[in-house]
Design an enzyme around this catalytic site. Structure first.
Site, PDB file in Angstrom:
ATOM      1  N   HIS A  65     152.963  54.600  -2.778  1.00  0.00           N
ATOM      2  CA  HIS A  65     153.651  53.073  -2.717  1.00  0.00           C
ATOM      3  C   HIS A  65     153.404  52.547  -1.277  1.00  0.00           C
ATOM      4  O   HIS A  65     152.985  51.440  -1.140  1.00  0.00           O
ATOM      5  CB  HIS A  65     155.094  53.524  -2.866  1.00  0.00           C
ATOM      6  CG  HIS A  65     155.976  52.266  -2.305  1.00  0.00           C
ATOM      7  ND1 HIS A  65     155.813  50.993  -3.310  1.00  0.00           N
ATOM      8  CD2 HIS A  65     156.812  51.903  -1.660  1.00  0.00           C
ATOM      9  CE1 HIS A  65     156.676  50.230  -2.723  1.00  0.00           C
ATOM     10  NE2 HIS A  65     157.335  50.549  -1.660  1.00  0.00           N
ATOM     11  N   PHE A  66     153.547  53.182  -0.292  1.00  0.00           N
ATOM     12  CA  PHE A  66     153.549  52.624   0.817  1.00  0.00           C
ATOM     13  C   PHE A  66     152.131  52.261   1.512  1.00  0.00           C
ATOM     14  O   PHE A  66     151.854  51.517   2.486  1.00  0.00           O
ATOM     15  CB  PHE A  66     154.544  52.953   2.085  1.00  0.00           C
ATOM     16  CG  PHE A  66     154.477  54.373   2.767  1.00  0.00           C
ATOM     17  CD1 PHE A  66     153.368  54.717   3.594  1.00  0.00           C
ATOM     18  CD2 PHE A  66     155.595  55.361   2.430  1.00  0.00           C
ATOM     19  CE1 PHE A  66     153.028  55.844   3.981  1.00  0.00           C
ATOM     20  CE2 PHE A  66     155.306  56.500   3.026  1.00  0.00           C
ATOM     21  CZ  PHE A  66     154.085  56.932   3.878  1.00  0.00           C
ATOM     22  N   HIS A  67     151.035  52.949   1.182  1.00  0.00           N
ATOM     23  CA  HIS A  67     149.713  52.671   1.423  1.00  0.00           C
ATOM     24  C   HIS A  67     149.203  51.525   0.765  1.00  0.00           C
ATOM     25  O   HIS A  67     148.194  51.072   1.145  1.00  0.00           O
ATOM     26  CB  HIS A  67     148.811  53.885   1.052  1.00  0.00           C
ATOM     27  CG  HIS A  67     149.089  54.843   2.477  1.00  0.00           C
ATOM     28  ND1 HIS A  67     150.097  55.700   2.353  1.00  0.00           N
ATOM     29  CD2 HIS A  67     148.325  55.111   3.280  1.00  0.00           C
ATOM     30  CE1 HIS A  67     149.936  56.521   3.392  1.00  0.00           C
ATOM     31  NE2 HIS A  67     148.561  56.087   4.084  1.00  0.00           N
ATOM     32  N   ARG A 106     156.101  65.311  -0.889  1.00  0.00           N
ATOM     33  CA  ARG A 106     155.725  64.450   0.185  1.00  0.00           C
ATOM     34  C   ARG A 106     155.782  65.133   1.500  1.00  0.00           C
ATOM     35  O   ARG A 106     156.678  66.089   1.575  1.00  0.00           O
ATOM     36  CB  ARG A 106     156.279  62.793   0.532  1.00  0.00           C
ATOM     37  CG  ARG A 106     157.673  62.871   1.084  1.00  0.00           C
ATOM     38  CD  ARG A 106     158.309  61.470   1.089  1.00  0.00           C
ATOM     39  NE  ARG A 106     157.718  60.845   2.228  1.00  0.00           N
ATOM     40  CZ  ARG A 106     158.446  59.692   2.858  1.00  0.00           C
ATOM     41  NH1 ARG A 106     159.515  59.197   2.058  1.00  0.00           N
ATOM     42  NH2 ARG A 106     157.874  59.138   3.699  1.00  0.00           N
ATOM     43  N   ARG A 107     155.268  64.980   2.643  1.00  0.00           N
ATOM     44  CA  ARG A 107     155.436  65.370   4.073  1.00  0.00           C
ATOM     45  C   ARG A 107     155.187  66.869   3.918  1.00  0.00           C
ATOM     46  O   ARG A 107     155.878  67.568   4.494  1.00  0.00           O
ATOM     47  CB  ARG A 107     156.682  64.905   4.358  1.00  0.00           C
ATOM     48  CG  ARG A 107     156.819  63.621   4.833  1.00  0.00           C
ATOM     49  CD  ARG A 107     158.198  62.979   5.281  1.00  0.00           C
ATOM     50  NE  ARG A 107     157.994  61.767   6.152  1.00  0.00           N
ATOM     51  CZ  ARG A 107     159.094  61.116   6.664  1.00  0.00           C
ATOM     52  NH1 ARG A 107     159.970  61.672   6.630  1.00  0.00           N
ATOM     53  NH2 ARG A 107     158.888  60.123   7.231  1.00  0.00           N
ATOM     54  N   TYR A 164     159.873  43.972   5.387  1.00  0.00           N
ATOM     55  CA  TYR A 164     159.594  42.617   5.234  1.00  0.00           C
ATOM     56  C   TYR A 164     159.012  41.915   6.523  1.00  0.00           C
ATOM     57  O   TYR A 164     158.077  41.055   6.585  1.00  0.00           O
ATOM     58  CB  TYR A 164     160.540  41.859   4.750  1.00  0.00           C
ATOM     59  CG  TYR A 164     161.194  42.362   3.288  1.00  0.00           C
ATOM     60  CD1 TYR A 164     160.139  42.257   2.284  1.00  0.00           C
ATOM     61  CD2 TYR A 164     162.020  43.071   3.097  1.00  0.00           C
ATOM     62  CE1 TYR A 164     160.599  42.913   0.936  1.00  0.00           C
ATOM     63  CE2 TYR A 164     162.501  43.381   1.965  1.00  0.00           C
ATOM     64  CZ  TYR A 164     161.645  43.430   0.794  1.00  0.00           C
ATOM     65  OH  TYR A 164     162.044  43.864  -0.178  1.00  0.00           O
TER      66      TYR A 164
HETATM   67 FE1  HAS Z   1     158.847  49.971  -0.587  1.00  0.00          FE
HETATM   68  C1  HAS Z   1     159.914  53.151   0.248  1.00  0.00           C
HETATM   69  C2  HAS Z   1     161.470  49.578  -2.803  1.00  0.00           C
HETATM   70  C3  HAS Z   1     158.104  46.286  -0.727  1.00  0.00           C
HETATM   71  C4  HAS Z   1     156.892  49.778   2.479  1.00  0.00           C
HETATM   72  N1  HAS Z   1     158.425  51.260   1.038  1.00  0.00           N
HETATM   73  C5  HAS Z   1     159.022  52.477   0.983  1.00  0.00           C
HETATM   74  C6  HAS Z   1     158.220  53.196   2.389  1.00  0.00           C
HETATM   75  C7  HAS Z   1     157.734  52.067   2.849  1.00  0.00           C
HETATM   76  C8  HAS Z   1     157.744  51.106   2.191  1.00  0.00           C
HETATM   77  C9  HAS Z   1     156.726  52.372   4.073  1.00  0.00           C
HETATM   78  O1  HAS Z   1     164.046  51.265  -3.313  1.00  0.00           O
HETATM   79  C10 HAS Z   1     158.498  54.538   2.804  1.00  0.00           C
HETATM   80  C11 HAS Z   1     159.769  54.998   3.670  1.00  0.00           C
HETATM   81  C12 HAS Z   1     159.843  56.252   3.863  1.00  0.00           C
HETATM   82  O2  HAS Z   1     159.121  56.864   4.668  1.00  0.00           O
HETATM   83  O3  HAS Z   1     160.752  56.865   3.403  1.00  0.00           O
HETATM   84  N2  HAS Z   1     159.696  48.255  -1.481  1.00  0.00           N
HETATM   85  C13 HAS Z   1     160.681  48.272  -2.558  1.00  0.00           C
HETATM   86  C14 HAS Z   1     160.868  47.243  -3.102  1.00  0.00           C
HETATM   87  C15 HAS Z   1     159.914  46.260  -2.667  1.00  0.00           C
HETATM   88  C16 HAS Z   1     159.105  47.049  -1.718  1.00  0.00           C
HETATM   89  C17 HAS Z   1     161.793  46.855  -4.404  1.00  0.00           C
HETATM   90  N3  HAS Z   1     157.811  48.380   0.493  1.00  0.00           N
HETATM   91  C18 HAS Z   1     157.873  47.063   0.218  1.00  0.00           C
HETATM   92  C19 HAS Z   1     156.917  46.545   1.265  1.00  0.00           C
HETATM   93  C20 HAS Z   1     156.416  47.453   2.143  1.00  0.00           C
HETATM   94  C21 HAS Z   1     157.173  48.664   1.734  1.00  0.00           C
HETATM   95  C22 HAS Z   1     156.541  45.020   1.270  1.00  0.00           C
HETATM   96  C23 HAS Z   1     155.877  47.326   3.220  1.00  0.00           C
HETATM   97  C24 HAS Z   1     155.010  46.264   3.776  1.00  0.00           C
HETATM   98  N4  HAS Z   1     160.335  50.950  -1.034  1.00  0.00           N
HETATM   99  C25 HAS Z   1     161.264  50.788  -2.269  1.00  0.00           C
HETATM  100  C26 HAS Z   1     162.274  51.909  -2.094  1.00  0.00           C
HETATM  101  C27 HAS Z   1     161.802  52.943  -1.445  1.00  0.00           C
HETATM  102  C28 HAS Z   1     160.509  52.389  -0.662  1.00  0.00           C
HETATM  103  C29 HAS Z   1     163.517  52.059  -3.009  1.00  0.00           C
HETATM  104  C30 HAS Z   1     162.307  54.360  -0.946  1.00  0.00           C
HETATM  105  C31 HAS Z   1     161.751  55.285  -2.069  1.00  0.00           C
HETATM  106  C32 HAS Z   1     162.525  56.383  -1.811  1.00  0.00           C
HETATM  107  O4  HAS Z   1     162.827  57.259  -2.842  1.00  0.00           O
HETATM  108  O5  HAS Z   1     162.312  57.184  -0.761  1.00  0.00           O
HETATM  109  C33 HAS Z   1     159.760  44.841  -3.231  1.00  0.00           C
HETATM  110  O6  HAS Z   1     159.827  43.889  -1.920  1.00  0.00           O
HETATM  111  C34 HAS Z   1     158.477  44.576  -3.688  1.00  0.00           C
HETATM  112  C35 HAS Z   1     158.456  42.919  -4.349  1.00  0.00           C
HETATM  113  C36 HAS Z   1     157.073  42.742  -4.693  1.00  0.00           C
HETATM  114  C37 HAS Z   1     156.642  42.148  -5.628  1.00  0.00           C
HETATM  115  C38 HAS Z   1     154.898  41.879  -5.785  1.00  0.00           C
HETATM  116  C39 HAS Z   1     154.830  40.616  -5.352  1.00  0.00           C
HETATM  117  C40 HAS Z   1     152.913  40.305  -5.530  1.00  0.00           C
HETATM  118  C41 HAS Z   1     152.377  39.635  -4.756  1.00  0.00           C
HETATM  119  C42 HAS Z   1     150.982  39.256  -4.733  1.00  0.00           C
HETATM  120  C43 HAS Z   1     150.594  38.346  -5.491  1.00  0.00           C
HETATM  121  C44 HAS Z   1     149.136  38.479  -5.841  1.00  0.00           C
HETATM  122  C45 HAS Z   1     148.226  37.293  -5.981  1.00  0.00           C
HETATM  123  C46 HAS Z   1     146.932  37.850  -6.103  1.00  0.00           C
HETATM  124  C47 HAS Z   1     148.610  36.093  -5.660  1.00  0.00           C
HETATM  125  C48 HAS Z   1     157.372  41.906  -6.782  1.00  0.00           C
HETATM  126  C49 HAS Z   1     153.351  38.534  -3.548  1.00  0.00           C
HETATM  127  C50 HAS Z   1     146.200  36.741  -7.136  1.00  0.00           C
HETATM  128  C51 HAS Z   1     144.950  37.346  -7.181  1.00  0.00           C
HETATM  129  C52 HAS Z   1     143.982  36.393  -7.833  1.00  0.00           C
HETATM  130  C53 HAS Z   1     142.365  36.773  -7.903  1.00  0.00           C
HETATM  131  C54 HAS Z   1     144.370  35.455  -8.814  1.00  0.00           C
END
Ligand code: HAS
Ligand code: CU1
Length: 586
Positions: free
Chosen positions: A402-404, A465-466, A255
């Site tokens: 996921h993280f890319h 991975r890795r 975050y």
């Molecule tokens: Fe993640 C692993 C769960 C968000 C980065 N995450 C990682 C790792 C990284 C990473 C680097 O629960 C790897 C770590 C490692 O090396 O082992 N992640 C989540 C969850 C969220 C989440 C629940 N991650 C992120 C964000 C990251 C990031 C942000 C970096 C910036 N993640 C995990 C979990 C792991 C994990 C497990 C461990 C997995 C394992 O097994 O090792 C949530 O915060 C996501 C919530 C986001 C949403 C999407 C909202 C969408 C938005 C865009 C709106 C679009 C618009 C476009 C407005 C619900 C805000 C409209 C366009 C038009 C043209 C109309």
């Protein structure tokens, strides 16, 4: 949303009109402003230099998961001792160095300008120099292959003490930025009693406060455990304790990477598109939720670790789902502001308005493509967080997939887009070519989408991975139907290489060109007007605005929450320490 007082600018134009949006208060001391801008430029350029090196190693990784081993080519062998050294440099430079330097510059500059504050510039420059010194110290063992530990540096894998000391100095310097920004805001509060904190400052201060609470885990790990251990002062290390402290920070750091992008999505993107921020009170609520709930969720990285009770893992899982809510608030409200802009440009229909957005403006398209990528990345995150799905994807190629599309696109592509107006703003130089910049950002998005597809897909087949998959003597992968995702991954590496060459060509050409404008006039900070502003007078503000204002109290609450959710888990580990000796596998 059908009514809008905004004129409809021509399609594809880079809109910066002059309606009722806020303007940065003037800073009359020209020398102080110049120094602040120079400092910000140093942060941003250091960040992009790290990204440049880190990104150039990326295609080697993608080719590996494409089944092509380039690590054994003599030219690569001369530069990198192993796949793991390449991967360590790639992860540290992109995920840790690029982000921290960019964010430190961005989130120091924005609140200071937003408040029109005078800060102690000597201290600010000292912080930058200290952070850079930390980076250089950590870089030496990394480059010498003495700290090939991947970007998570899990013990008992052991690196040179210099790596941990450099990392501690680098991360510690970011806490000096926290102090400076929070103090600047606090002084403003004292000088302006009864006023509502302006939105950009609010978002920046809340993010910095969150980062402080988040960083404590890694600070305790590195200073309290890894440095003494690597200096031989302790007989061993407890891997589980270190890993848990690491993920205290390691989850919330995501975050810390994405909220500075949200600042731009909420406050600036509407203006680039000719529209308005939807609601300042709602935006404040989203950031407050991030401050409170970003940190006590890190056990979702440790579902498969022993000696942590299922109760705590489950509590962290539910809190993880809770922290998706402010991102969902963001998704809906940023989409509404885009729709507002598109309709003001004459957009029609349920979805037809999307075509009216200024897609030809790379500043805009980079960031909206970043958002689109994050819809998929966020959805994948929720899969990762679900303890029932986690065993399928954990430690597979799915995770780098996921993280890319989260940090590698939602964050990085946003920062790439921001730099295209920020550098002209800071330096008075001009973007040399909008066409090339557009080509760069669209190919980045395309490359990352293809990469993510290939990697998520391989992950579902259990490809780890890795791992240097391309050089494995095992034939476990031979019988799997993974030829297509493997090929996609390899192709994505080439697309991303092309994108990076285009982007860095534009960026460096801009940086090396001559100053032609006054950045304050030619590229002002693109504040947006708000449909529902928070107002300036706290007494007359809505209940939500008043309730979200006392950030200092929420900061204390955030700290209490994290202690509550980590205290018992860590306490039990400390009471049952299991020390083991270190290894050097590389
Ligand atoms: Fe993640 C692993 C769960 C968000 C980065 N995450 C990682 C790792 C990284 C990473 C680097 O629960 C790897 C770590 C490692 O090396 O082992 N992640 C989540 C969850 C969220 C989440 C629940 N991650 C992120 C964000 C990251 C990031 C942000 C970096 C910036 N993640 C995990 C979990 C792991 C994990 C497990 C461990 C997995 C394992 O097994 O090792 C949530 O915060 C996501 C919530 C986001 C949403 C999407 C909202 C969408 C938005 C865009 C709106 C679009 C618009 C476009 C407005 C619900 C805000 C409209 C366009 C038009 C043209 C109309
Ligand atoms: Cu996480």
């Amino acid at each position: 949303m059908t009514t809008s007082p905004l004129p409809s600018p021509p399609r594809g134009a880079a809109v910066l009109d002059t309606h009722a949006a806020r303007q940065a208060p003037p800073i009359t001391d020209a020398a102080a402003l110049a120094s602040l801008k120079k400092l910000t430029q140093y942060y941003i350029v250091t960040a992009f230099l790290a990204l440049f090196v880190g990104v150039m190693i990326g295609p080697l990784q993608a080719l590996n998961y494409g089944g092509i081993n380039v690590y054994d080519l003599p030219i690569i062998r001369n530069l990198l001792k192993s796949y793991y050294q390449g991967l360590s440099l790639h992860g540290v430079l992109n995920a840790l160095v690029f982000t921290q330097f960019f964010i430190s510059g961005w989130m120091l500059y924005l609140p200071v300008r937003d408040l029109g504050a005078r800060i102690n510039l000597k201290f600010a420059w000292f912080t930058y120099l200290l952070m850079t010194a930390g980076l250089l110290m950590a870089a030496v063992p990394l480059l010498l292959n003495h700290a090939t530990l991947l970007y998570t540096f899990y013990p008992p894998m052991e690196g040179d003490a210099l790596f941990y000391i450099g990392a501690a100095i680098m991360v510690g310097s970011s806490l000096l930025v926290v102090g400076q920004v929070v103090l600047t805001w606090w002084n403003w509060k004292k000088a302006n009693p009864g006023r509502v904190t302006p939105l950009v400052t609010y978002m920046s201060v809340a993010t910095w406060m969150m980062w402080f609470v988040a960083s404590l885990g890694i600070v305790i790990e590195v200073v309290g455990v890894l440095i003494p251990w690597s200096l031989g002062l302790t007989p061993g290390v407890d891997p589980l304790l270190s890993k848990t402290l690491f993920w205290w920070t390691g989850h919330a750091i995501v975050y810390f990477w994405v909220l500075p992008a949200y600042i731009s999505w909420y406050a600036f993107i509407p203006r680039h598109a000719g529209g308005r921020t939807v609601s300042e009170p709602l935006t404040r609520l989203a950031f407050l939720l991030f401050l409170l709930n970003s940190t006590p969720v890190g056990l979702h990285h440790q579902y498969s670790d022993p000696n942590i009770s299922v109760l705590w893992k489950t509590l962290h899982m539910f809190l993880t789902f809770l922290i998706a809510i402010p991102s969902l608030l963001t998704a809906f409200s940023v989409t509404a502001s885009l729709e507002d802009a598109a309709r003001a440009r004459g957009g029609r229909g349920l979805f037809g308005w999307v075509t009216r957005l200024p897609w030809g403006n790379a500043i805009f398209s980079a960031q909206v493509l970043a958002m689109i990528s994050f819809i998929l990345g966020g959805a994948g995150g929720i899969v990762n967080a679900s303890s029932t799905f986690a065993p399928v994807v954990h430690n597979t190629a799915w995770i780098p997939g996921h993280f890319h599309i989260t940090v590698g696109t939602a964050t990085t592509l946003t920062f790439m887009g921001v730099a295209l107006w920020l550098i002209p703003h800071l330096t008075g130089k001009r973007l040399p070519s909008m066409k090339l910049a557009s080509a760069a950002v669209w190919t980045w998005f395309l490359g990352m989408m293809v990469f993510a597809l290939g990697m998520h897909w391989q992950g579902l087949y259990g490809v780890t991975r890795r791992a240097q998959i391309s050089a494995t003597a095992q034939d476990i992968y031979r019988d799997m139907p993974i030829a297509l995702p493997t090929a996609l991954t390899a192709i994505s590496g080439v697309i991303l290489l092309v994108s990076a060459v285009l982007y860095f060509y534009v960026l460096f050409r801009m940086l090396l060109s001559k100053r032609v404008d006054d950045g304050e006039v030619a590229a002002p900070i693109p504040y947006s007007e708000a449909i529902s502003p928070a107002g300036e007078n706290l007494g007359a503000a809505s209940r939500l605005v008043r309730a979200t204002e006392p950030l200092l109290a929420y900061w204390v609450l955030a700290l209490a929450l994290v202690l509550l959710m980590y205290g018992p888990v860590l306490g039990r580990m400390i009471a049952n320490l299991q020390l083991v000796p270190g290894w050097r596998l590389y």
